[in-house]
Design a protein around this motif. Structure first.
Motif, PDB file in Angstrom:
ATOM      1  N   ALA A 514       0.849  -1.195   0.000  1.00 47.44           N
ATOM      2  CA  ALA A 514       0.000   0.000   0.000  1.00 47.44           C
ATOM      3  C   ALA A 514       0.876   1.233   0.000  1.00 47.44           C
ATOM      4  N   ALA A 515       0.446   2.254  -0.711  1.00 43.60           N
ATOM      5  CA  ALA A 515       1.126   3.550  -0.644  1.00 43.60           C
ATOM      6  C   ALA A 515       0.132   4.535  -0.062  1.00 43.60           C
ATOM      7  N   ARG A 516       0.544   5.249   0.996  1.00 43.21           N
ATOM      8  CA  ARG A 516      -0.375   6.170   1.658  1.00 43.21           C
ATOM      9  C   ARG A 516       0.290   7.525   1.839  1.00 43.21           C
ATOM     10  N   LYS A 517      -0.522   8.473   2.331  1.00 43.40           N
ATOM     11  CA  LYS A 517      -0.047   9.836   2.465  1.00 43.40           C
ATOM     12  C   LYS A 517      -0.228  10.312   3.901  1.00 43.40           C
ATOM     13  N   LEU A 518       0.763  11.019   4.430  1.00 41.31           N
ATOM     14  CA  LEU A 518       0.594  11.708   5.707  1.00 41.31           C
ATOM     15  C   LEU A 518      -0.172  13.002   5.445  1.00 41.31           C
ATOM     16  N   PRO A 519      -0.721  13.612   6.506  1.00 37.29           N
ATOM     17  CA  PRO A 519      -1.507  14.833   6.285  1.00 37.29           C
ATOM     18  C   PRO A 519      -0.754  15.929   5.541  1.00 37.29           C
ATOM     19  N   ASP A 520       0.568  15.968   5.644  1.00 38.89           N
ATOM     20  CA  ASP A 520       1.319  17.023   4.948  1.00 38.89           C
ATOM     21  C   ASP A 520       1.650  16.642   3.513  1.00 38.89           C
ATOM     22  N   GLY A 521       1.176  15.466   3.081  1.00 39.87           N
ATOM     23  CA  GLY A 521       1.401  15.071   1.698  1.00 39.87           C
ATOM     24  C   GLY A 521       2.558  14.107   1.507  1.00 39.87           C
ATOM     25  N   THR A 522       3.333  13.846   2.568  1.00 39.31           N
ATOM     26  CA  THR A 522       4.447  12.900   2.457  1.00 39.31           C
ATOM     27  C   THR A 522       3.918  11.502   2.119  1.00 39.31           C
ATOM     28  N   VAL A 523       4.463  10.933   1.038  1.00 38.97           N
ATOM     29  CA  VAL A 523       4.031   9.590   0.646  1.00 38.97           C
ATOM     30  C   VAL A 523       4.882   8.565   1.395  1.00 38.97           C
ATOM     31  N   TYR A 524       4.243   7.559   1.962  1.00 35.83           N
ATOM     32  CA  TYR A 524       5.021   6.458   2.526  1.00 35.83           C
ATOM     33  C   TYR A 524       4.538   5.140   1.947  1.00 35.83           C
ATOM     34  N   HIS A 525       5.453   4.185   1.917  1.00 39.59           N
ATOM     35  CA  HIS A 525       5.176   2.895   1.288  1.00 39.59           C
ATOM     36  C   HIS A 525       5.087   1.850   2.379  1.00 39.59           C
ATOM     37  N   LEU A 526       3.935   1.215   2.485  1.00 39.63           N
ATOM     38  CA  LEU A 526       3.730   0.244   3.538  1.00 39.63           C
ATOM     39  C   LEU A 526       3.942  -1.148   2.948  1.00 39.63           C
ATOM     40  N   GLY A 527       4.726  -1.956   3.603  1.00 42.72           N
ATOM     41  CA  GLY A 527       4.951  -3.284   3.040  1.00 42.72           C
ATOM     42  C   GLY A 527       5.691  -4.166   4.007  1.00 42.72           C
ATOM     43  N   HIS A 528       6.141  -5.361   3.531  1.00 44.74           N
ATOM     44  CA  HIS A 528       6.987  -6.158   4.411  1.00 44.74           C
ATOM     45  C   HIS A 528       8.290  -6.512   3.722  1.00 44.74           C
ATOM     46  N   VAL A 529       9.284  -6.598   4.574  1.00 49.70           N
ATOM     47  CA  VAL A 529      10.598  -6.960   4.058  1.00 49.70           C
ATOM     48  C   VAL A 529      10.552  -8.457   3.784  1.00 49.70           C
ATOM     49  N   THR A 530      10.790  -8.842   2.513  1.00 49.79           N
ATOM     50  CA  THR A 530      10.698 -10.262   2.171  1.00 49.79           C
ATOM     51  C   THR A 530      12.071 -10.912   2.107  1.00 49.79           C
ATOM     52  N   GLU A 531      13.100 -10.089   1.927  1.00 46.46           N
ATOM     53  CA  GLU A 531      14.464 -10.637   1.885  1.00 46.46           C
ATOM     54  C   GLU A 531      15.395  -9.674   2.590  1.00 46.46           C
ATOM     55  N   GLY A 532      16.367 -10.219   3.296  1.00 46.11           N
ATOM     56  CA  GLY A 532      17.442  -9.413   3.870  1.00 46.11           C
ATOM     57  C   GLY A 532      16.942  -8.257   4.708  1.00 46.11           C
ATOM     58  N   PHE A 533      17.563  -7.094   4.545  1.00 49.81           N
ATOM     59  CA  PHE A 533      17.054  -5.941   5.268  1.00 49.81           C
ATOM     60  C   PHE A 533      17.269  -4.650   4.505  1.00 49.81           C
ATOM     61  N   LEU A 534      16.516  -3.641   4.918  1.00 52.03           N
ATOM     62  CA  LEU A 534      16.575  -2.330   4.289  1.00 52.03           C
ATOM     63  C   LEU A 534      16.929  -1.352   5.391  1.00 52.03           C
ATOM     64  N   LYS A 535      17.813  -0.393   5.083  1.00 51.26           N
ATOM     65  CA  LYS A 535      18.128   0.577   6.111  1.00 51.26           C
ATOM     66  C   LYS A 535      18.095   1.998   5.557  1.00 51.26           C
TER      67      LYS A 535
END
Ligand SMILES: [Zn+2]
Ligand SMILES: [Zn+2]
Length: 869
Positions: A514-535
């Motif tokens: 899912a991609a959603r928006k904060l009230p100020d318009g910032t887009v964030y990407h909601l998901g799960h890490v399927t491999e390794g890690f992200l930093k």
């Protein structure tokens, strides 16, 4: 000074002090699930106060439309309680503080409004010496007019909080209670608070420790209606020009006068207040329903109707108050006037509907009263009063009134308890909703630098958060929200679902669901890490699910064509009330007051498909809200638009304010098919439709059903209807034959039973077990046997499954001799483990022991011996 002039004067004054003047935010909070309705001037600015979002300007002033229903029972009973009111507020987000806030408030009140300084009193928090100094030294007020008060401190749990300072106006001795200790804070009407200045300077932590905030804020609130009452020299807010025209209107309709009778005045005030609330709520996109905001609206509207009835108004009247409200708000809120007909229609439908529940509720209450009187009780259960209140919209006072006419009482404590329990349920539901969405503090990440670019294929991780907390990294198996410096993702909004896809970093992969928006318009990407890690800081490759996005775009463009077609075919009252645009289908809710006819549906489908065939170019224009309005672009009710808006233009066919994704030209939609049309509330219809390949799939599925049906009937689809008609005709003939045979069969049974007539003291009777599948058949056999007897009685029993049915009938002559079919059946069925009874001529019953059937029927002789005289 009129209320409208006051509002304008306030906003102009603060514009002159470098404040950005914003329009009143819609009553439905944006992105704040913890809040049902906006109830204070600062509510729309919460993220700015907490520092989570950057405000568009450090100084803002508004006149905010507010709804509060916590004190609804007091509306009309006091001079100041409202469910709808406007709050004038000036706000500083880490900019000016006490010195300026106090000086400007004083300047406005004394210079602009011309209130006499010697009539004004000030309260401050006990320890707030800083505020004391300003009022005393800078403003020059004598110390005795600055009162320190313990409860002048504003806080809600943990978080920003601080002392406040209020301005009171002395309305004169004649308005007071006359007690010797009458002073500011007295419960009487003499000293009226007109302005509250909150100095948010502390941050309270979990341990109850107050530490100074780095950025101090100002939050002020002044009731528009209240100040108007002072300036217009009226005893209550209801007598100001912001409310009184509605009271006058109601007076005319009801043929009553204001100021003559306290009870009449309460009803007039309730109508005036609620008419404003409901009108503004509907214009902000809220519709009556049984939950949430819609329920608040429904309750208010029904209370207003009830109070109309109390004034003796029997016809529907509330719809016409909308005109009066629209006139009051013509200058500040012209949109209410523009939507007037629509708002009236909702009022009328809801009023008519309440007329029905009012009758039902009265019936329920009458039943309860009957039972109560029969049982010798005096007090009606509080739960019943609450049910009447909650389900049927009966104010408890009404129930109380009706009860007292019968010499009965109301259990007010029980009612209050039921009310309290409901409030607690509502509160905990709100808290759960609040806990579900936690926005972390992103202010240090420079989120205003982020870009949306539909062609972006690489980006950098600006920050990651989980469950409301910023995290450095996230590992496989975890859910995470990712903010990128640039994103091609469309974030959920405007009814359209967000994009999905995959982010691949140097050491891991995130599947974005899912991609959603904060009230100020910032887009964030909601998901799960399927491999390794992200930093944080990782460069990622961005892959968007383009097929899915294209399907959503087809459906979104189709909703615009659909709205245009609906307005063309059904009329201009059609307005979008909500929509869902996903890759699979589209759903479009709109205002319309009757079900669409099949011909209308076909016409709408045809119009949309014709628009698709023209292959018209779809373009977007960025412009100001004013320009968009002039272009005739459609906007959504209750939607908040910024100064810059985006208009989606489909040739001459449609212009809509919209931020969604669209196809390049209508031809790309392919085809459009409506799959359902239904009602979703009063005055609201819903169309569900499919486009593109989903439409093809829909046709294929339908065709497969047709093929299957044809195969079952051993024919081709084209012949299906003819064949089905033949088959159904055949079935009808068979049914007729079957009925005739059954008739013959039961005729045989009747004849047979008539051979078994017995007699008791000259009364003929038949008591027998027969085969009858149900009560109807059993009665019909009994009917025919009775007709064959003279002075006869028939008692039949039949086994049906694991139960037994009885019927008893007695002819007139038999009844004249003392036979009572009801009593026979009672005794007989009791012997077979059942019960029942009835009239002397006819009675029926059931039993639970089929094996006792013969024994039971054998009792008939003895019973008749006793009955026949
Ligand atoms: Zn007093
Ligand atoms: Zn749109």
């Amino acid at each position: 000074m009129t209320g409208n002039e006051l509002r304008q004067k306030y906003l102009q004054f603060f514009a002159g002090k470098d404040h950005l003047i914003l329009p009143s935010a819609p009553l439905v909070p944006d992105n704040d699930p913890s809040l049902l309705l906006i109830g204070a001037g600062m509510a729309p600015f919460k993220p700015f106060f907490t520092g989570k979002m950057k405000p568009p300007h450090l100084r803002i002033a508004t006149s905010q439309r507010c709804i509060r229903t916590g004190d609804i029972e007091n509306v009309g009973r006091t001079a100041r309680h409202h469910t709808f009111f406007e709050m004038l507020g000036n706000f500083s987000f880490g900019d000016y503080f006490k010195k300026e806030a106090i000086a400007w408030a004083w300047e406005f009140v004394t210079k602009e409004l011309g209130l006499a300084p010697d009539k004004l009193w000030i309260t401050i928090y006990t320890d707030d010496d800083e505020a004391f100094e300003i009022w005393n030294k800078d403003i020059g007020l004598p110390p005795e007019r600055i009162i320190r008060m313990e409860d002048n401190f504003w806080e809600i749990g943990t978080g920003p909080c601080g002392p406040c300072s209020e301005i009171y106006v002395d309305l004169g001795e004649e308005r007071g209670c006359g007690k010797p200790d009458c002073a500011v804070g007295c419960n009487c009407d003499r000293y009226l608070e007109i302005w509250n200045l909150v100095f948010t300077q502390f941050d309270r932590d979990d341990a109850g420790k107050y530490s100074p905030l780095a950025k101090k804020n100002i939050d002020t609130g002044a009731g528009l209606e209240r100040i108007a009452s002072v300036l217009q020299n009226k005893k209550s807010n209801f007598e100001t020009d912001l409310l009184f025209p509605i009271i006058e209107h109601a007076m005319k309709v009801a043929g009553v006068e204001y100021g003559k009778d306290a009870r009449t005045d309460v009803s007039l005030k309730v109508i005036a207040d609620h008419a404003r609330s409901v009108t503004v709520m509907i214009s902000d996109g809220i519709l009556p329903s049984n939950e949430g905001r819609g329920y608040v609206l429904r309750r208010l509207l029904r209370r207003a109707v009830r109070h109309g009835r109390l004034l003796g108004i029997e016809k529907a009247f509330l719809g016409d108050t909308v005109d009066v409200v629209a006139e009051i708000f013509r200058q500040p809120y012209p949109d209410i006037g523009e939507k007037r007909e629509y708002i009236k229609k909702i009022f009328q439908l809801e009023e008519a509907r309440f007329g029905e529940t009012l009758a039902q509720g009265t019936e329920l209450l009458n039943q309860q009263i009957e039972t109560l009187i029969a049982d010798g009780g005096k007090v009606l259960d509080g739960a019943v009063t609450f049910k009447l209140y909650d389900t049927f919209g009966f104010p408890w006072e009404l129930t109380d009134e009706i009860l007292s006419e019968q010499g009965l009482q109301l259990d007010k404590a029980g009612f209050d308890q039921a009310m309290k329990e409901q409030r607690e349920r509502a509160r905990s539901a709100r808290q759960e909703a609040a806990a579900a969405v936690v926005i972390p503090d992103l202010s240090s990440f420079g989120t205003d630098q982020l870009r949306v670019d539909s062609s972006a294929s690489v980006g950098r991780v600006v920050c990651l958060f989980r469950e409301g907390r910023i995290v450095e990294e996230s590992r496989d198996g975890e859910e995470v929200a990712v903010v990128l410096n640039v994103t091609p993702f469309y974030a959920e909004g405007g009814g359209q679902v967000g994009d999905v896809g995959v982010l691949t970093g140097p050491l891991g992969k995130v599947e974005v669901t899912a991609a959603r928006k904060l009230p100020d318009g910032t887009v964030y990407h909601l998901g799960h890490v399927t491999e390794g890690f992200l930093k944080q800081g990782d460069d990622v490759k961005i892959e968007l699910d383009h097929l899915r996005r294209a399907a959503s775009a087809r459906n979104h463009s189709a909703t615009h064509l659909l709205q245009a077609a609906l307005r063309e075919i059904l009329g201009n009252h059609v307005n979008q009330a909500g929509s869902y645009v996903g890759p699979d289908r589209l759903r479009f809710d709109f205002s319309h007051f009757t079900a669409m006819t099949p011909a209308e549906i076909t016409a709408v489908e045809l119009a949309v498909n014709k628009a698709i065939l023209t292959d018209t170019n779809i373009g977007t224009i960025e412009t100001t809200q004013e320009m968009a309005k002039q272009m005739g672009a459609m906007a959504l009710f209750g939607e908040k638009y910024g100064e810059k808006v985006r208009v989606v233009v489909v040739g001459d066919i449609s212009k809509e304010l919209c931020g969604g994704t669209h196809v390049g030209s209508t031809g790309e939609i392919g085809q459009f098919k409506i799959v359902a049309e239904s009602s979703v509330g009063s005055g609201l219809r819903r169309i569900e439709a499919v486009t593109g390949l989903a439409a093809l799939e829909y046709f294929n599925q339908r065709e497969a059903v047709l093929e299957n049906a044809a195969q079952l009937l051993k024919t081709r689809p084209e012949e299906l209807v003819t064949r089905l008609e033949l088959s159904l005709g055949h079935v009808r003939e068979l049914e007729k034959e079957l009925a005739a045979l059954q008739m013959k069969l039961s005729q045989g049974i009747v004849q047979e039973l008539l051979q078994q007539i017995k007699e008791v003291k000259g009364v003929q009777y038949v008591a027998a077990k027969v085969n009858a599948p149900d009560m109807d058949e059993l009665r019909s056999i009994a009917d025919r046997i009775r007709d064959g007897l003279t002075a006869g009685v028939v008692v039949l029993g039949a086994v049906v499954g694991d139960k037994v049915n009885f019927v008893a009938m007695a002819g007139k002559d038999a009844v004249a001799r003392g036979v009572h079919a009801g009593n026979i059946v009672r005794e007989v069925s009791a012997a077979a483990g059942g019960g029942g009874g009835g009239r002397p001529e006819m009675a029926q019953a059931g039993g639970k022991n089929p094996e006792k059937l013969e024994t039971a029927l054998a009792l008939v002789n003895g019973i008749l011996e006793k009955q026949v005289k």
